[in-house]
Design a protein around this motif. Structure first.
Motif, PDB file in Angstrom:
ATOM      1  N   UNK A  44       2.527  -6.982  -1.309  1.00  0.00           N
ATOM      2  CA  UNK A  44       3.794  -7.713  -1.357  1.00  0.00           C
ATOM      3  C   UNK A  44       3.863  -8.707  -0.199  1.00  0.00           C
ATOM      4  N   UNK A  45       3.270  -8.344   0.915  1.00  0.00           N
ATOM      5  CA  UNK A  45       3.190  -9.237   2.062  1.00  0.00           C
ATOM      6  C   UNK A  45       2.210 -10.362   1.716  1.00  0.00           C
ATOM      7  N   UNK A  46       2.565 -11.589   2.046  1.00  0.00           N
ATOM      8  CA  UNK A  46       1.648 -12.694   1.774  1.00  0.00           C
ATOM      9  C   UNK A  46       0.482 -12.642   2.760  1.00  0.00           C
ATOM     10  N   UNK A  47      -0.692 -12.394   2.223  1.00  0.00           N
ATOM     11  CA  UNK A  47      -1.953 -12.442   2.961  1.00  0.00           C
ATOM     12  C   UNK A  47      -2.836 -13.357   2.128  1.00  0.00           C
ATOM     13  N   UNK A  48      -3.357 -14.418   2.720  1.00  0.00           N
ATOM     14  CA  UNK A  48      -4.072 -15.412   1.924  1.00  0.00           C
ATOM     15  C   UNK A  48      -5.368 -14.887   1.334  1.00  0.00           C
ATOM     16  N   UNK A  49      -6.141 -14.142   2.097  1.00  0.00           N
ATOM     17  CA  UNK A  49      -7.429 -13.641   1.620  1.00  0.00           C
ATOM     18  C   UNK A  49      -7.887 -12.499   2.520  1.00  0.00           C
ATOM     19  N   UNK A  50      -9.032 -11.933   2.216  1.00  0.00           N
ATOM     20  CA  UNK A  50      -9.610 -10.890   3.061  1.00  0.00           C
ATOM     21  C   UNK A  50      -9.785 -11.407   4.490  1.00  0.00           C
ATOM     22  N   UNK A  51     -10.112 -12.673   4.619  1.00  0.00           N
ATOM     23  CA  UNK A  51     -10.310 -13.252   5.952  1.00  0.00           C
ATOM     24  C   UNK A  51      -9.018 -13.335   6.754  1.00  0.00           C
ATOM     25  N   UNK A  52      -7.890 -13.266   6.100  1.00  0.00           N
ATOM     26  CA  UNK A  52      -6.603 -13.358   6.785  1.00  0.00           C
ATOM     27  C   UNK A  52      -6.042 -11.993   7.197  1.00  0.00           C
ATOM     28  N   UNK A  53      -6.719 -10.913   6.794  1.00  0.00           N
ATOM     29  CA  UNK A  53      -6.291  -9.591   7.256  1.00  0.00           C
ATOM     30  C   UNK A  53      -6.355  -9.551   8.778  1.00  0.00           C
ATOM     31  N   UNK A  55      -5.536  -6.900  12.422  1.00  0.00           N
ATOM     32  CA  UNK A  55      -5.554  -5.502  12.828  1.00  0.00           C
ATOM     33  C   UNK A  55      -4.312  -4.767  12.325  1.00  0.00           C
ATOM     34  N   UNK A  56      -3.184  -5.452  12.292  1.00  0.00           N
ATOM     35  CA  UNK A  56      -1.965  -4.785  11.842  1.00  0.00           C
ATOM     36  C   UNK A  56      -1.938  -4.560  10.328  1.00  0.00           C
ATOM     37  N   UNK A  57      -2.905  -5.131   9.613  1.00  0.00           N
ATOM     38  CA  UNK A  57      -2.997  -4.943   8.163  1.00  0.00           C
ATOM     39  C   UNK A  57      -3.943  -3.799   7.769  1.00  0.00           C
ATOM     40  N   UNK A  58      -4.502  -3.090   8.736  1.00  0.00           N
ATOM     41  CA  UNK A  58      -5.454  -2.015   8.426  1.00  0.00           C
ATOM     42  C   UNK A  58      -4.877  -0.976   7.476  1.00  0.00           C
ATOM     43  N   UNK A  63      -4.460   1.468   2.199  1.00  0.00           N
ATOM     44  CA  UNK A  63      -3.567   1.900   1.120  1.00  0.00           C
ATOM     45  C   UNK A  63      -4.030   1.340  -0.225  1.00  0.00           C
ATOM     46  N   UNK A  64      -4.366   0.055  -0.243  1.00  0.00           N
ATOM     47  CA  UNK A  64      -4.825  -0.581  -1.487  1.00  0.00           C
ATOM     48  C   UNK A  64      -6.121   0.056  -1.972  1.00  0.00           C
ATOM     49  N   UNK A  65      -7.093   0.194  -1.067  1.00  0.00           N
ATOM     50  CA  UNK A  65      -8.436   0.623  -1.467  1.00  0.00           C
ATOM     51  C   UNK A  65      -8.620   2.135  -1.573  1.00  0.00           C
TER      52      UNK A  65
END
Length: 115
Positions: A44-53, A55-58, A63-65
């Protein structure tokens, strides 16, 4: 992001064929399925791509994977025979929407090369 179609889907401003939702993630059927089971899993949070993850998105990534995709694979009946999880990153990687999304595909043989 105001003009992001996936943000609008996550916020229910645009209808979708939702198959899963929690406080961090939504999953919906792809409009142009490439397999009998083809859902998109997006934060739900806008994250552009894997490259935009960051540390706070860990926790979000885990959760997704670890939680959402395996649960969906079981619920959609593709866990026993196999399935594919794909995320495209960048223009040359085939990313058409600049919002991180994972394709969960199954329900037929996805071996490469086909045959």
């Amino acid at each position: 992001m105001a003009d992001c179609i996936f943000c609008k889907i996550a916020q229910k401003e645009i209808p979708s064929n939702l198959v899963y939702e929690d406080d961090q993630v939504v999953a919906f059927k792809d409009l142009e399925p490439q397999a009998p089971v083809h859902v998109l899993v997006i934060p739900k949070k806008h994250v552009e791509s894997v490259l935009a993850f960051t540390q706070e998105d860990k926790d979000l990534a885990a959760h997704i994977l670890v939680d959402v995709i395996p649960q969906l694979a079981r619920e959609l009946g593709v866990d026993e025979k196999g399935f594919r999880v794909v995320t495209n990153t960048g223009e040359e990687g085939g990313q058409s929407v600049k919002h991180l999304h994972f394709h969960l595909l199954g329900g037929r043989s996805l071996q490469w090369p086909p045959g």
